[in-house]
Design a protein around this motif. Structure first.
Motif, PDB file in Angstrom:
ATOM      1  N   HIS A   7       0.863  -1.183   0.000  1.00 53.96           N
ATOM      2  CA  HIS A   7       0.000   0.000   0.000  1.00 53.96           C
ATOM      3  C   HIS A   7       0.897   1.228   0.000  1.00 53.96           C
ATOM      4  N   LYS A   8       0.500   2.299   0.632  1.00 54.21           N
ATOM      5  CA  LYS A   8       1.268   3.544   0.562  1.00 54.21           C
ATOM      6  C   LYS A   8       2.399   3.631   1.578  1.00 54.21           C
ATOM      7  N   GLU A   9       2.419   2.753   2.577  1.00 50.59           N
ATOM      8  CA  GLU A   9       3.481   2.799   3.584  1.00 50.59           C
ATOM      9  C   GLU A   9       4.796   2.338   2.963  1.00 50.59           C
ATOM     10  N   HIS A  10       5.812   3.183   3.018  1.00 48.80           N
ATOM     11  CA  HIS A  10       7.112   2.854   2.416  1.00 48.80           C
ATOM     12  C   HIS A  10       7.872   1.908   3.315  1.00 48.80           C
ATOM     13  N   TYR A  11       8.323   0.811   2.908  1.00 51.50           N
ATOM     14  CA  TYR A  11       8.017   0.037   1.718  1.00 51.50           C
ATOM     15  C   TYR A  11       7.515  -1.334   2.162  1.00 51.50           C
ATOM     16  N   ALA A  12       6.766  -1.338   3.250  1.00 53.45           N
ATOM     17  CA  ALA A  12       6.261  -2.573   3.843  1.00 53.45           C
ATOM     18  C   ALA A  12       5.360  -3.301   2.854  1.00 53.45           C
ATOM     19  N   CYS A  13       5.674  -4.547   2.616  1.00 49.48           N
ATOM     20  CA  CYS A  13       4.993  -5.341   1.607  1.00 49.48           C
ATOM     21  C   CYS A  13       4.614  -6.681   2.231  1.00 49.48           C
ATOM     22  N   SER A  14       3.367  -7.055   2.124  1.00 52.53           N
ATOM     23  CA  SER A  14       2.901  -8.345   2.624  1.00 52.53           C
ATOM     24  C   SER A  14       3.010  -9.367   1.501  1.00 52.53           C
ATOM     25  N   VAL A  15       3.618 -10.508   1.813  1.00 50.89           N
ATOM     26  CA  VAL A  15       3.771 -11.570   0.825  1.00 50.89           C
ATOM     27  C   VAL A  15       3.093 -12.819   1.371  1.00 50.89           C
ATOM     28  N   THR A  16       2.259 -13.441   0.559  1.00 50.16           N
ATOM     29  CA  THR A  16       1.546 -14.637   0.998  1.00 50.16           C
ATOM     30  C   THR A  16       1.561 -15.709  -0.084  1.00 50.16           C
ATOM     31  N   ASN A  17       1.494 -16.944   0.363  1.00 49.94           N
ATOM     32  CA  ASN A  17       1.308 -18.056  -0.570  1.00 49.94           C
ATOM     33  C   ASN A  17      -0.077 -18.659  -0.398  1.00 49.94           C
ATOM     34  N   GLY A  18      -0.933 -17.966   0.344  1.00 50.79           N
ATOM     35  CA  GLY A  18      -2.279 -18.442   0.607  1.00 50.79           C
ATOM     36  C   GLY A  18      -2.398 -19.129   1.955  1.00 50.79           C
ATOM     37  N   SER A  19      -1.294 -19.640   2.474  1.00 52.18           N
ATOM     38  CA  SER A  19      -1.288 -20.308   3.775  1.00 52.18           C
ATOM     39  C   SER A  19      -0.441 -19.565   4.807  1.00 52.18           C
ATOM     40  N   HIS A  20       0.623 -18.917   4.357  1.00 56.17           N
ATOM     41  CA  HIS A  20       1.551 -18.236   5.249  1.00 56.17           C
ATOM     42  C   HIS A  20       1.800 -16.828   4.733  1.00 56.17           C
ATOM     43  N   GLU A  21       2.161 -15.939   5.670  1.00 51.99           N
ATOM     44  CA  GLU A  21       2.423 -14.555   5.298  1.00 51.99           C
ATOM     45  C   GLU A  21       3.723 -14.091   5.925  1.00 51.99           C
ATOM     46  N   VAL A  22       4.507 -13.334   5.166  1.00 53.24           N
ATOM     47  CA  VAL A  22       5.718 -12.703   5.674  1.00 53.24           C
ATOM     48  C   VAL A  22       5.709 -11.234   5.266  1.00 53.24           C
ATOM     49  N   MET A  23       6.430 -10.434   6.043  1.00 47.96           N
ATOM     50  CA  MET A  23       6.590  -9.025   5.704  1.00 47.96           C
ATOM     51  C   MET A  23       7.956  -8.840   5.047  1.00 47.96           C
ATOM     52  N   VAL A  24       7.965  -8.079   3.989  1.00 42.29           N
ATOM     53  CA  VAL A  24       9.196  -7.719   3.295  1.00 42.29           C
ATOM     54  C   VAL A  24       9.233  -6.195   3.271  1.00 42.29           C
ATOM     55  N   ASP A  25      10.385  -5.631   3.512  1.00 45.57           N
ATOM     56  CA  ASP A  25      10.490  -4.182   3.641  1.00 45.57           C
ATOM     57  C   ASP A  25      11.927  -3.772   3.343  1.00 45.57           C
ATOM     58  N   GLU A  26      12.142  -2.525   3.226  1.00 44.34           N
ATOM     59  CA  GLU A  26      13.490  -1.983   3.090  1.00 44.34           C
ATOM     60  C   GLU A  26      13.926  -1.439   4.447  1.00 44.34           C
ATOM     61  N   PRO A  27      15.232  -1.365   4.689  1.00 45.88           N
ATOM     62  CA  PRO A  27      15.701  -0.806   5.962  1.00 45.88           C
ATOM     63  C   PRO A  27      15.412   0.696   6.041  1.00 45.88           C
ATOM     64  N   LEU A  28      15.490   1.238   7.247  1.00 45.70           N
ATOM     65  CA  LEU A  28      15.203   2.652   7.473  1.00 45.70           C
ATOM     66  C   LEU A  28      16.071   3.555   6.607  1.00 45.70           C
ATOM     67  N   GLU A  29      17.365   3.200   6.459  1.00 41.60           N
ATOM     68  CA  GLU A  29      18.271   4.064   5.691  1.00 41.60           C
ATOM     69  C   GLU A  29      17.928   4.122   4.205  1.00 41.60           C
ATOM     70  N   GLY A  32      12.572   2.707   4.073  1.00 37.70           N
ATOM     71  CA  GLY A  32      11.567   1.728   4.477  1.00 37.70           C
ATOM     72  C   GLY A  32      11.226   1.847   5.952  1.00 37.70           C
ATOM     73  N   THR A  33      10.426   0.904   6.432  1.00 33.69           N
ATOM     74  CA  THR A  33      10.018   0.902   7.835  1.00 33.69           C
ATOM     75  C   THR A  33      10.672  -0.239   8.612  1.00 33.69           C
ATOM     76  N   HIS A  34      11.501  -1.053   7.953  1.00 32.52           N
ATOM     77  CA  HIS A  34      12.270  -2.133   8.569  1.00 32.52           C
ATOM     78  C   HIS A  34      11.374  -3.127   9.321  1.00 32.52           C
ATOM     79  N   LYS A  35      10.241  -3.489   8.695  1.00 32.22           N
ATOM     80  CA  LYS A  35       9.296  -4.424   9.320  1.00 32.22           C
ATOM     81  C   LYS A  35       9.536  -5.874   8.929  1.00 32.22           C
ATOM     82  N   GLY A  36      10.494  -6.114   8.069  1.00 36.82           N
ATOM     83  CA  GLY A  36      10.750  -7.485   7.635  1.00 36.82           C
ATOM     84  C   GLY A  36      12.040  -7.547   6.838  1.00 36.82           C
TER      85      GLY A  36
END
Length: 126
Positions: A7-29, A32-36
């Motif tokens: 969504h609009k939050e830089h750059y937190a991204c939800s990734v799913t395979n339908g059964s599991h979910e992980v967060m992917v993000d860029e570091p603060l520098e 990004g928001t460093h959430k994954g």
């Protein structure tokens, strides 16, 4: 199938395979928001975990005395090419021949094969 949603939050991204979910993000520098994991870190995690699982399967099948396997992956650039360096530590009473065999087997994990031989990527914006 894997689906990534951002969504609009830089750059937190939800990734799913339908059964599991992980967060992917860029570091603060990098804004990004460093959430994954960063995307490149997630790629290295895929390689490290695939090698570890492949070696565990092989050692179990051979009934070798492996108590623990640690796989550390780093990424480097050598002569303009990406190089993934794997450091594999097997805890247990292995012979040098067994260690060499595990080194050979590590290169046969599915993610290693994909990265070694490359892949064609086709994109289509809908």
């Amino acid at each position: 199938m894997v689906k990534a949603t951002i969504h609009k939050e830089h750059y937190a991204c939800s990734v799913t395979n339908g059964s599991h979910e992980v967060m992917v993000d860029e570091p603060l520098e990098l804004g990004g928001t460093h959430k994954g994991f960063a995307p490149k870190g997630l790629l290295m995690a895929s390689l490290a975990s695939c090698v570890a699982i492949t070696l565990r399967m092989y050692a179990d099948r051979k009934q070798w005395p492996v108590e623990k396997i640690d796989v550390t992956v780093t990424a480097e650039i050598e002569n303009g090419e990406n190089v993934f360096v794997e450091e594999i530590v097997c805890i247990g009473g292995l012979t040098e021949d067994q260690k060499q065999r595990l080194e050979d087997i590590a290169a046969k994990c599915p993610v290693s094969k994909i990265l070694s031989f490359g892949s064609l990527i086709k994109s289509k914006v809908l």
